[in-house]
Motif scaffolding. Structure first.
Motif, short mmCIF file in Angstrom:
data_model
loop_
_atom_site.label_atom_id
_atom_site.label_comp_id
_atom_site.label_asym_id
_atom_site.label_seq_id
_atom_site.Cartn_x
_atom_site.Cartn_y
_atom_site.Cartn_z
N GLN A 299 0.84 -1.21 0.00
CA GLN A 299 0.00 0.00 0.00
C GLN A 299 0.87 1.25 0.00
O GLN A 299 0.62 2.19 -0.76
CB GLN A 299 -0.93 0.00 1.23
CG GLN A 299 -2.01 -1.07 1.14
CD GLN A 299 -2.71 -1.33 2.46
OE1 GLN A 299 -2.15 -1.06 3.53
NE2 GLN A 299 -3.91 -1.89 2.40
N ARG A 300 1.89 1.23 0.87
CA ARG A 300 2.75 2.41 0.97
C ARG A 300 3.41 2.71 -0.38
O ARG A 300 3.49 3.86 -0.80
CB ARG A 300 3.81 2.17 2.05
CG ARG A 300 4.40 3.44 2.60
CD ARG A 300 5.20 3.15 3.86
NE ARG A 300 6.14 2.07 3.67
CZ ARG A 300 6.18 0.94 4.41
NH1 ARG A 300 5.34 0.76 5.40
NH2 ARG A 300 7.09 0.02 4.17
N TYR B 106 0.55 3.76 -3.12
CA TYR B 106 0.01 5.09 -2.79
C TYR B 106 1.09 6.16 -2.96
O TYR B 106 0.81 7.29 -3.33
CB TYR B 106 -0.54 5.12 -1.36
CG TYR B 106 -1.73 4.20 -1.13
CD1 TYR B 106 -2.26 3.42 -2.15
CD2 TYR B 106 -2.34 4.11 0.12
CE1 TYR B 106 -3.33 2.57 -1.93
CE2 TYR B 106 -3.42 3.26 0.35
CZ TYR B 106 -3.89 2.49 -0.69
OH TYR B 106 -4.97 1.65 -0.46
N ARG C 103 0.84 9.35 -5.38
CA ARG C 103 1.02 10.69 -4.81
C ARG C 103 2.04 11.47 -5.62
O ARG C 103 1.85 12.64 -5.92
CB ARG C 103 1.46 10.60 -3.35
CG ARG C 103 1.57 11.97 -2.68
CD ARG C 103 2.16 11.92 -1.27
NE ARG C 103 1.41 11.06 -0.40
CZ ARG C 103 1.85 9.93 0.15
NH1 ARG C 103 3.10 9.53 -0.08
NH2 ARG C 103 1.10 9.21 0.92
N ARG C 104 3.11 10.78 -5.95
CA ARG C 104 4.16 11.45 -6.73
C ARG C 104 3.63 11.86 -8.10
O ARG C 104 3.91 12.95 -8.59
CB ARG C 104 5.35 10.51 -6.87
CG ARG C 104 6.58 11.24 -7.31
CD ARG C 104 7.84 10.43 -7.11
NE ARG C 104 8.92 11.02 -7.87
CZ ARG C 104 10.12 10.49 -7.99
NH1 ARG C 104 10.39 9.35 -7.37
NH2 ARG C 104 11.05 11.09 -8.70
N ARG D 250 0.54 12.52 -8.72
CA ARG D 250 -0.46 13.58 -8.50
C ARG D 250 0.19 14.97 -8.46
O ARG D 250 -0.42 15.95 -8.84
CB ARG D 250 -1.22 13.31 -7.20
CG ARG D 250 -2.52 14.07 -7.09
CD ARG D 250 -3.52 13.37 -6.16
NE ARG D 250 -3.15 13.37 -4.76
CZ ARG D 250 -2.88 12.29 -4.03
NH1 ARG D 250 -2.92 11.09 -4.54
NH2 ARG D 250 -2.58 12.41 -2.76
N GLN E 149 5.85 17.43 -11.56
CA GLN E 149 6.27 18.77 -12.01
C GLN E 149 5.65 19.14 -13.37
O GLN E 149 5.15 20.24 -13.55
CB GLN E 149 7.80 18.82 -12.10
CG GLN E 149 8.37 20.19 -12.39
CD GLN E 149 8.21 21.17 -11.24
OE1 GLN E 149 8.05 20.77 -10.09
NE2 GLN E 149 8.22 22.45 -11.54
N GLY F 189 -6.78 5.20 -9.08
CA GLY F 189 -5.80 6.02 -8.36
C GLY F 189 -4.91 6.79 -9.32
O GLY F 189 -4.89 8.04 -9.31
N LEU G 91 -5.37 7.21 -12.48
CA LEU G 91 -6.24 8.01 -13.37
C LEU G 91 -6.51 9.38 -12.76
O LEU G 91 -6.45 10.41 -13.42
CB LEU G 91 -7.57 7.27 -13.59
CG LEU G 91 -8.58 7.96 -14.50
CD1 LEU G 91 -8.10 7.99 -15.95
CD2 LEU G 91 -9.95 7.28 -14.43
N PHE G 92 -6.81 9.37 -11.46
CA PHE G 92 -7.11 10.62 -10.75
C PHE G 92 -5.86 11.47 -10.60
O PHE G 92 -5.93 12.70 -10.57
CB PHE G 92 -7.68 10.28 -9.37
CG PHE G 92 -8.09 11.47 -8.56
CD1 PHE G 92 -9.13 12.29 -8.98
CD2 PHE G 92 -7.47 11.77 -7.36
CE1 PHE G 92 -9.53 13.39 -8.22
CE2 PHE G 92 -7.86 12.86 -6.60
CZ PHE G 92 -8.89 13.67 -7.03
N CYS H 75 -3.56 11.91 -12.72
CA CYS H 75 -3.24 12.65 -13.95
C CYS H 75 -4.07 13.93 -14.02
O CYS H 75 -5.25 13.93 -13.70
CB CYS H 75 -3.52 11.78 -15.18
SG CYS H 75 -2.34 10.44 -15.35
N ASP H 76 -3.43 14.98 -14.46
CA ASP H 76 -4.10 16.28 -14.53
C ASP H 76 -5.30 16.24 -15.47
O ASP H 76 -6.35 16.80 -15.18
CB ASP H 76 -3.12 17.35 -15.00
CG ASP H 76 -1.88 17.40 -14.13
OD1 ASP H 76 -2.02 17.21 -12.91
OD2 ASP H 76 -0.78 17.61 -14.67
N GLY I 86 -7.91 1.45 -2.33
CA GLY I 86 -6.84 2.09 -3.10
C GLY I 86 -7.22 3.48 -3.53
O GLY I 86 -6.75 3.99 -4.55
N GLY I 87 -8.13 4.10 -2.76
CA GLY I 87 -8.56 5.45 -3.08
C GLY I 87 -9.71 5.51 -4.08
O GLY I 87 -10.28 6.58 -4.32
N LYS J 72 -5.88 21.71 -7.60
CA LYS J 72 -6.00 20.55 -6.72
C LYS J 72 -6.03 20.93 -5.24
O LYS J 72 -6.50 20.16 -4.41
CB LYS J 72 -4.82 19.60 -6.98
CG LYS J 72 -4.88 18.94 -8.36
CD LYS J 72 -3.68 18.05 -8.65
CE LYS J 72 -3.80 17.48 -10.07
NZ LYS J 72 -2.73 16.54 -10.43
#
Lengths: 209, 209, 209, 209, 209, 209
Positions: A21-22, A25, A29-30, A32, A35, A52, A54-55, A57-58, A81-82, A153
């Protein structure tokens, strides 16, 4: 291998589960907060575990033929998994609830209607459409793009007053990296009159000339 | 009797008013967190006071001919009993504001477009459609269904990180009640290959065989 | 003059910038909580800086021909002045992100589809439509209207339970200003039977007769 | 080396800065949600950069002689790396503001008074006190300990009703890992009468006997 | 009977557990929003299950000899029934964490220092002190008291701006029940000069004279 | 004149009341976000209406002899003008509730114990103490001070992750105004070794030399 995917982590017990999970996730997160702008291009199947990234991505574009689903309920679990949060964030509430409770798939067109992706186009045009959008983004000031997508965001959980303040900070923070960009943008607009901001971006390559 | 409804509570003064509010809000709260899935089937008129129980139901289907309205403004009050919140939660903001300020009714089709209900179908098909959905839900693991619908209702106010954690807890809590269900679901999928989760649910009756 | 607009404030340094922000954010805050209903009527161009007052208006109608855009990215900044927050509040998330990152304009019809405004109508009908809505609002109890629109703006960040409480307070607060209005509304409905709340407002002018 | 610490990251530009932030914030996040209980034992100097890991530890004990400070203001920056948030979370608001604005150090005793650490003891007793607490924790059910400390960190942002629900889920999730522990605890208490929960823990080693 | 308490609910399965939770949480919710002021007077033992009603009371006084504890960890569970949330709301964070993780009891004096109760007094004076406070409250305007205690419980999760608005509504709502009270209070102060608000309450019995 | 204060605004009706609220809340908001540090120096009486500006000041010092009180309950209203929120933000919850419900005054020393002000000193030393703190602040980098105090006021409602991000933005925004300050601070520390950040501020006047 499916057997591996569904059983190996669990076989490692709590420690293995938590590590898996760590890690996943952490990747999302990275992604999300990446840069550069990120665009998901979805064809084929996109199920719960894929919501996860999919979300993260901008932007997201799908083939009309793509299939999206929260199939977790079909083997007796909730969308983790969110994924439940992703549906709740992107879709109207009634749609998200139906999507998660029935486990029914939706195609790309419905995914666009319900807000999961930006647009659905016929598969044959998918790559072209994504390339087109990517080119539009490439022409923009990258510091401003990062500030813009992050701001979008972040402001969701803020009060209106806090958001006004955050946007000022975020712009000034961007200025600390690239103060010349926006000055050049204004210069080309009001001195040079070489573009109209309402219709397209300033020529960012001129700034170094 | 309408006279009773509008005047009797008030005649009892503050104590009666508060008791009536406590009771009705209590019923709707209980409905909102009901153990089994709940589906609202709406025909005829559904006004302000009905928006509380409507929102409490996990899913909602309406006849195209049904009428929905926040008529409170028409006799000089705001939509209470949670109704303003319901409109704000389910509808796009501009629609919710228009709905509450003008007091204009919308039909079932518009209610579906605006997010108040899941779908609108011709009245003649309403019962069939709701029965169909109910049957779909009956085929699912009931522990997972309760966990899924509660999670969808809870994660809205959480940060993404808190939601990821909540979903892990909620799944593990579900495991404490029915750990065999999900194992059977995976077994039928990857060992028995008797169903595909992307297309339908595992056979939950087999678990006891 | 555009030059003035873009450069004069900055020329005054931090102090001037902060004063300009304080003033414009103050005007929009005041507009957001205005005593009377407010309706934005949008034709022509509505860009980033205009999203603040647009959001402050209770309702918004646009000509189909109107153009809306967050063009900030085109000259190298993020949409400030609250504009990023406005897009995030009113539009589905994917639409808001696309709108801010690409800087592409949308017409009035799309603005209505995406939730930025209530409706888009052909320009020739815009004034009539707004006048029509304004007349509808003029027929309502003004104390109840103010309470309703404020409640819709406040309950978004509240839990359901807190919102139920807020709505009770807000109604009782309205009662402290005009307790007769709602009593007259009920009287005309259940005693006089002169109107049906589901179909239109009580005659508020009768209250003084 | 101090020069390295203050200059090397910046020398690597935005990419290096972001990577350093991602790494250190990642370590502290992992520490914050560590499976086992964590106790900070603080002697000597604990400055801004140390407030992140200090906050991540479940408990914290300091020597009375220790020095704590947000010295950032003294070289012209704000307390980053989460340190401002740490002070705001742990201290009364007036104390946190004074601490950050003046950059004045406080000793261990004051740090305990202001809530930054649990207790301050003379340096000579620090290790003994921490060992004593660690032994107390070692005697507890580890699944319950993890659930307890996580719950305390999660419920802060929740409404009371959401927290009640979360605590039920978190307990049931713990049950899915160790349902025998709590049953043994109750057995020793009400059947065996071998301990009183108000005065100490059940003997968890007996569970396997 | 302890055996009953710990085992009977569980013996009834999920349905019984949920009913017991719904009932006790419902009682405490009702206590939390009770019309009249509530004061907890604590002597003897007050453990985890008692923290819910303790928190529901507007004020709380304890004997110095009283014992408070979250002993859950001692039999292998987390402090449920809202108790973890209660500790987090009332105590400094470090104290709350220590309290829940160690299961160590604290006496009344420490409970007052840590914020769990208002004050601790020697047992012999407890009833007198509570009676004294009750008399102070009895002399106040009851509508204003209810508005004040509710406001204190509601504003915690609000932004400052939302809280300003809420306090205006709450006062005007109170006015709708008792507008004469505050007018009499001002009359006695500035016309009659019979009391000073900084030193005591107006004579509310005079209002009917 | 007291009569004026209490009656004149009300005499102007709703419009006058709203204008008075808008004006005073506006002043306090401006004070709350003032560019320079603000320190309240309190002697004599500080009642409900004064809690708004008191909270707006970054720091607050009181004479031990000063009196603080929420006397509103004594003339039959709740503590408005934000005062209930101020007590809830600054004091432990039990203290805030007692303070508002009883209307009892507290002296400066208790106000410091309960968190309403930073410190209480004998009246004779009050001005000296405030001057001393003001001098400490005058020696700091003013851009960093503004960023620090604003950050402390903003991060309270943010998740830990959002706060980490906000602090990065806020620092970079500060850099856009004064990037030289922090570089000089580091230079004096690690190259010149002319001060130690743990013990005092860099010499900001040297930056222009």
């Amino acid at each position: 291998d499916l057997k591996e995917y569904f059983r190996e982590t669990e076989a490692q017990g709590l420690k293995g589960t938590r590590q898996a999970q760590r890690e996943s996730y952490g990747w999302w997160r990275r992604l999300r907060w990446y840069q550069k702008p990120t665009i998901a291009m979805v064809n084929g199947w996109c199920f719960g575990g894929g919501y996860g990234p999919l979300f993260s991505c901008d932007l997201a574009f799908a083939a009309e033929e793509a299939k999206f689903g929260l199939s977790e309920i079909n083997w007796g679990i909730l969308p983790g998994g969110g994924a439940t949060k992703v549906a709740q964030e992107l879709m109207p509430f009634r749609k998200a609830m139906y999507h998660a409770m029935t486990g029914e798939n939706i195609d790309g067109k419905t995914a666009a209607d319900w807000g999961l992706v930006n647009e659905a186009v016929p598969l044959a045009q998918l790559k072209d459409r994504v390339t087109e959008v990517a080119k539009v983004l490439l022409a923009k000031n990258p510091v401003a793009l990062k500030a813009t997508k992050d701001a979008m965001k972040r402001v969701g959980v803020m009060s209106y007053d806090d958001a006004e303040d955050y946007l000022i900070r975020a712009q000034e923070a961007a200025n600390s990296y690239d103060n010349e960009g926006r000055k050049e943008g204004i210069r080309q607009f009001i001195d040079e009159k070489s573009y109209k901001p309402g219709l397209g971006a300033y020529d960012k390559d001129k700034v170094k000339a």
